[in-house]
Design a protein around this motif. Structure first.
Motif, PDB file in Angstrom:
ATOM      1  N   LEU A   1      12.425  -6.488  -5.963  1.00  0.00           N
ATOM      2  CA  LEU A   1      11.302  -6.669  -5.914  1.00  0.00           C
ATOM      3  C   LEU A   1       9.992  -5.837  -5.238  1.00  0.00           C
ATOM      4  CD1 LEU A   1      10.331 -10.534  -5.832  1.00  0.00           C
ATOM      5  CD2 LEU A   1      10.440  -8.992  -7.982  1.00  0.00           C
ATOM      6  N   ALA A   2       8.992  -5.701  -6.119  1.00  0.00           N
ATOM      7  CA  ALA A   2       8.139  -5.398  -5.004  1.00  0.00           C
ATOM      8  C   ALA A   2       7.230  -5.182  -4.428  1.00  0.00           C
ATOM      9  CB  ALA A   2       7.024  -3.769  -5.851  1.00  0.00           C
ATOM     10  N   PRO A   3       7.102  -5.422  -2.850  1.00  0.00           N
ATOM     11  CA  PRO A   3       6.463  -6.299  -1.876  1.00  0.00           C
ATOM     12  C   PRO A   3       4.692  -6.829  -2.301  1.00  0.00           C
ATOM     13  CG  PRO A   3       5.679  -4.119  -1.126  1.00  0.00           C
ATOM     14  CD  PRO A   3       6.895  -4.322  -2.474  1.00  0.00           C
TER      15      PRO A   3
ATOM     16  N   ASP B   1       4.432   5.478  -5.800  1.00  0.00           N
ATOM     17  CA  ASP B   1       3.663   5.408  -7.149  1.00  0.00           C
ATOM     18  C   ASP B   1       2.729   6.497  -8.123  1.00  0.00           C
ATOM     19  OD1 ASP B   1       5.595   3.561  -7.420  1.00  0.00           O
ATOM     20  OD2 ASP B   1       4.212   2.029  -7.400  1.00  0.00           O
ATOM     21  N   ASN B   2       1.674   6.402  -7.030  1.00  0.00           N
ATOM     22  CA  ASN B   2       0.362   7.382  -7.663  1.00  0.00           C
ATOM     23  C   ASN B   2       0.924   8.476  -6.886  1.00  0.00           C
ATOM     24  OD1 ASN B   2      -1.574   5.617  -8.618  1.00  0.00           O
ATOM     25  ND2 ASN B   2      -2.139   5.244  -6.456  1.00  0.00           N
ATOM     26  N   GLU B   3       1.459   9.106  -6.004  1.00  0.00           N
ATOM     27  CA  GLU B   3       2.163  10.584  -5.967  1.00  0.00           C
ATOM     28  C   GLU B   3       3.151  11.046  -7.172  1.00  0.00           C
ATOM     29  OE1 GLU B   3       4.718  12.740  -2.618  1.00  0.00           O
ATOM     30  OE2 GLU B   3       3.824  11.082  -1.621  1.00  0.00           O
ATOM     31  N   ILE B   4       3.941  10.583  -7.619  1.00  0.00           N
ATOM     32  CA  ILE B   4       4.996  10.150  -8.398  1.00  0.00           C
ATOM     33  C   ILE B   4       4.160  10.778  -9.418  1.00  0.00           C
ATOM     34  CG2 ILE B   4       6.924   9.640  -9.796  1.00  0.00           C
ATOM     35  CD1 ILE B   4       7.826   7.416  -7.095  1.00  0.00           C
ATOM     36  N   TYR B   5       3.158   9.708 -10.459  1.00  0.00           N
ATOM     37  CA  TYR B   5       2.832   9.848 -11.518  1.00  0.00           C
ATOM     38  C   TYR B   5       2.168  11.473 -11.218  1.00  0.00           C
ATOM     39  CZ  TYR B   5      -0.317   9.527 -14.771  1.00  0.00           C
ATOM     40  OH  TYR B   5      -1.101   9.565 -16.666  1.00  0.00           O
ATOM     41  N   ALA B   6       1.220  11.548 -10.381  1.00  0.00           N
ATOM     42  CA  ALA B   6       0.558  13.006 -10.173  1.00  0.00           C
ATOM     43  C   ALA B   6       1.382  14.479  -9.878  1.00  0.00           C
ATOM     44  CB  ALA B   6      -0.194  12.541  -8.830  1.00  0.00           C
TER      45      ALA B   6
ATOM     46  N   ALA C   1       0.950  -1.063   0.483  1.00  0.00           N
ATOM     47  CA  ALA C   1      -0.071  -0.087  -0.270  1.00  0.00           C
ATOM     48  C   ALA C   1       0.657   1.032  -0.211  1.00  0.00           C
ATOM     49  CB  ALA C   1      -1.111   0.013   1.231  1.00  0.00           C
ATOM     50  N   ASP C   2       1.389   1.284   0.772  1.00  0.00           N
ATOM     51  CA  ASP C   2       2.390   2.172   1.090  1.00  0.00           C
ATOM     52  C   ASP C   2       3.826   2.638  -0.697  1.00  0.00           C
ATOM     53  OD1 ASP C   2       2.115   2.311   3.691  1.00  0.00           O
ATOM     54  OD2 ASP C   2       4.226   1.751   4.329  1.00  0.00           O
TER      55      ASP C   2
END
Length: 195
Positions: free
Chosen positions: A168-170, A24-29, A18-19
């Motif tokens: 790897l991502a979790p 990822d969403n913040e980087i994209y935004a 979730a973190d």
């Protein structure tokens, strides 16, 4: 013999799924990441970014993006990594030495065996070393020495499992939903690649 426990990856306090999705969403935004960065490639980004890029290209809706990211955010690969890729490490060393002889001849023989398996599957090392020394007294002032040294080793380096696990991502699991191993995470990138 020396034994080491399986690695406990939870002590690393890595970010949760979730973190990571939140980042990822913040980087994209903020515009630090767009689909243009990966035009014509099939790698370099995570499944979370793949969903974001699918939305960017109009392949999925905002609701679909939220649903897909929510399903990723509940995953954790810690148990699969420990069960499938880690093992108890072992290191064994054995050594034998013999010496003997008489007035005109002396010998020394030694041998060793090393067996080492790290905490990660596919990483092992075995070696046998043999040393033999013969000392001949031909006269009081002339000696002949013959040495034989031989080493036989076998190393299974495999892949660098440790680095791959840390990369790897979790939410990137070792087994898919059907219980099959996931060997390549690049396949998800195909969804957003230009024709």
């Amino acid at each position: 013999m020396y034994l080491t426990e399986k690695n406990d990856f939870s002590v690393l306090k890595r970010a949760s799924s979730a973190d990571m999705i939140g980042v990822d969403n913040e980087i994209y935004a903020k515009g630090y990441f767009t689909g243009a960065f990966f035009q014509g490639t099939q790698g370099g980004f995570s499944p979370s970014f793949d969903y974001i890029l699918q939305k960017e290209k109009g392949l999925i809706s905002g609701a679909d993006l939220s649903r897909k990211q929510d399903s990723l955010s509940g995953l954790s690969n810690l148990q699969q990594n420990k069960a499938l890729l880690a093992r108890m490490g072992i290191r064994q060393n054995y050594y034998l030495s013999l010496a003997g002889g008489a007035n005109k001849y002396r010998f020394r023989f030694s041998g060793s065996y090393d067996n080492s398996k790290s905490n990660f599957i596919g990483d092992a090392y075995r070696a046998i070393q043999v040393n033999m020394r013969n000392d001949y007294e031909i006269t009081r002032w002339l000696h002949a020495v013959a040495d034989l040294n031989a080493v036989f080793n076998n190393q299974d380096a495999g892949t660098d499992v440790r680095s791959q696990l840390y990369g790897l991502a979790p939410y990137q699991m070792q087994l898919d939903a059907n219980g099959n191993y996931v060997y390549d995470y690049n396949a998800f990138n195909v969804n957003t690649m230009p024709p």
